[in-house]
Design a protein around this motif. Structure first.
Motif, PDB file in Angstrom:
ATOM      1  N   ARG A 265      -1.949   6.586 -12.572  1.00 38.92           N
ATOM      2  CA  ARG A 265      -3.110   6.923 -11.197  1.00 38.92           C
ATOM      3  C   ARG A 265      -3.563   5.434 -10.995  1.00 38.92           C
ATOM      4  O   ARG A 265      -3.761   5.010  -9.900  1.00 38.92           O
ATOM      5  CB  ARG A 265      -4.171   7.901 -11.549  1.00 38.92           C
ATOM      6  N   ASP A 266      -4.036   4.656 -12.177  1.00 37.99           N
ATOM      7  CA  ASP A 266      -4.577   3.236 -11.782  1.00 37.99           C
ATOM      8  C   ASP A 266      -3.640   2.289 -11.092  1.00 37.99           C
ATOM      9  O   ASP A 266      -3.846   1.626 -10.476  1.00 37.99           O
ATOM     10  CB  ASP A 266      -5.185   2.816 -12.947  1.00 37.99           C
TER      11      ASP A 266
ATOM     12  N   GLU B 199      -3.289   3.666  -7.314  1.00 40.05           N
ATOM     13  CA  GLU B 199      -4.608   2.932  -6.556  1.00 40.05           C
ATOM     14  C   GLU B 199      -4.312   1.598  -6.397  1.00 40.05           C
ATOM     15  O   GLU B 199      -4.944   0.947  -5.430  1.00 40.05           O
ATOM     16  CB  GLU B 199      -5.810   3.232  -7.315  1.00 40.05           C
ATOM     17  N   ALA B 200      -3.794   0.688  -7.114  1.00 37.15           N
ATOM     18  CA  ALA B 200      -3.565  -0.847  -7.279  1.00 37.15           C
ATOM     19  C   ALA B 200      -2.435  -0.918  -5.931  1.00 37.15           C
ATOM     20  O   ALA B 200      -2.311  -2.079  -5.355  1.00 37.15           O
ATOM     21  CB  ALA B 200      -3.223  -1.404  -8.375  1.00 37.15           C
ATOM     22  N   ALA B 201      -1.609   0.144  -5.567  1.00 36.55           N
ATOM     23  CA  ALA B 201      -0.756  -0.031  -4.525  1.00 36.55           C
ATOM     24  C   ALA B 201       0.340  -1.068  -4.476  1.00 36.55           C
ATOM     25  O   ALA B 201       0.475  -1.882  -3.587  1.00 36.55           O
ATOM     26  CB  ALA B 201      -1.495  -0.316  -3.136  1.00 36.55           C
TER      27      ALA B 201
ATOM     28  N   LYS C  52       5.530   6.842  -0.900  1.00 39.29           N
ATOM     29  CA  LYS C  52       4.667   5.981  -0.929  1.00 39.29           C
ATOM     30  C   LYS C  52       5.172   4.413  -0.504  1.00 39.29           C
ATOM     31  O   LYS C  52       5.013   3.550  -0.291  1.00 39.29           O
ATOM     32  CB  LYS C  52       3.703   5.669  -2.043  1.00 39.29           C
TER      33      LYS C  52
END
Length: 113
Positions: free
Chosen positions: A46-47, A50-52, A79
């Motif tokens: 998940r982290d 979030e950093a994409a 994504k």
């Protein structure tokens, strides 16, 4: 960035790590523990999501037991995040190459099996 790897141990910027880890935006997140052991699920990264990053590299260990789940692979594709899965030896080479060329890359490394 990653200087060395042997079964159960990785050296990054002069520091030795003996547990699985993630690298996000050039920083090390030590003691990466996955909910289902050798399966990498969405919640486990998940982290990273979030950093994409543009690329996620997963070092599957030696000989390569760790695997991403079909759900994670589908989400990454949705994504537009490229997934590279390989044994940790090869994965770290790919990470170093892409990181040093300035690509937006994140990684998760299984250091043992």
């Amino acid at each position: 960035m990653i200087e060395a790897y042997s079964f159960g141990k990785m050296r990054i910027q002069g520091k030795d790590y003996t547990q699985d880890l993630k690298i996000i935006k050039g920083g090390v997140v030590p003691r990466w523990w996955r909910k289902s052991g050798h399966s990498v699920e969405t919640d486990d990264v998940r982290d990273i999501l979030e950093a994409a990053p543009d690329i996620l590299i997963l070092g599957k260990g030696r000989p390569g037991v760790m695997q991403s789940t079909p759900e994670l692979r589908a989400l990454l594709q949705q994504k537009g995040i490229e997934l590279v899965e390989a044994g940790t030896d090869k994965a770290l080479e790919e990470f170093n190459r892409r990181f040093s060329s300035g690509e937006n890359v994140a990684a998760g490394f299984h250091l043992t099996c």
